[in-house]
Design an enzyme around this catalytic site. Structure first.
Site: not given
Length: 194
Positions: A13, A88, A127, A139, A150
């Site tokens: 996104k 959300r 990643r 991250r 998540r």
């Protein structure tokens, strides 16, 4: 052009929002960025948010909705905006609807980046590996366990928005597993058809 980008974490996104910003010259509105800006600016809503965040609590929908409402009144949003990370929940979606109606605005589309969950986890692991190999910080949400949590949170709270926007005729799914360029092209076709 007023858009919402939906999809699970890691679907791309943020990448696609940046491409839309460049192509259409409309701002990407991230609730996290807006909250930090309101706190830094010392606005009335920002001060309320700061007190709540300093107490270690989550900022209420009312405060987030007020910050979004103030932000879309800014001059750079006159030609449109991309909502990123908001709404959300169904309650937030209802609030967006009411807020935009009160301002004489309407959403043009809700673009859903559809992805395969197993491939998405693979994408996140890759990643993290690439960042580590390049000596860059990984991250914290690129940890598979954190990412899995998540993802569950997304399906529990945010995925119901897909039906909500489908029923309103606003949902436009695109294949989020395509290449970055391919997804960008799909989104361009969706927007051209509006």
């Amino acid at each position: 052009m007023r858009l919402i980008l939906l999809g699970p974490p890691g679907a791309g996104k943020g990448t696609q929002a940046q491409r839309l910003v460049e192509r259409h010259g409309i701002p990407q509105l991230s609730t996290g960025d807006m909250l930090r800006a309101a706190v830094a600016a010392g606005t009335e809503v920002g001060l309320r948010a700061k007190a709540i965040m300093e107490a270690g609590e989550l900022v209420s929908d009312d405060i987030v909705n007020a910050i979004v409402s103030d932000r879309i009144d800014e001059p750079d949003c006159a030609d449109g905006f991309i909502l990123d990370g908001y709404p959300r929940t169904l309650a937030q979606a209802d609030a967006v609807e009411a807020m935009m109606e009160a301002k004489g605005m309407a959403l043009d589309a809700v673009i859903e980046l559809t992805v395969d969950d197993k491939a998405l986890v693979g994408r996140i692991v890759k990643r993290a590996e690439e960042a580590a190999a390049a000596g860059q910080p990984v991250r914290k949400d690129d940890n598979p366990e954190v990412f899995d949590e998540r993802l569950r949170e997304y399906y529990k709270k945010t995925a119901p928005l897909l039906g909500y926007y489908y029923a309103k005729g606003k949902l436009r799914p695109v294949d989020g597993m395509d290449s970055i360029e391919g997804v960008t092209e799909q989104i361009a076709k969706v927007l051209d058809s509006l």
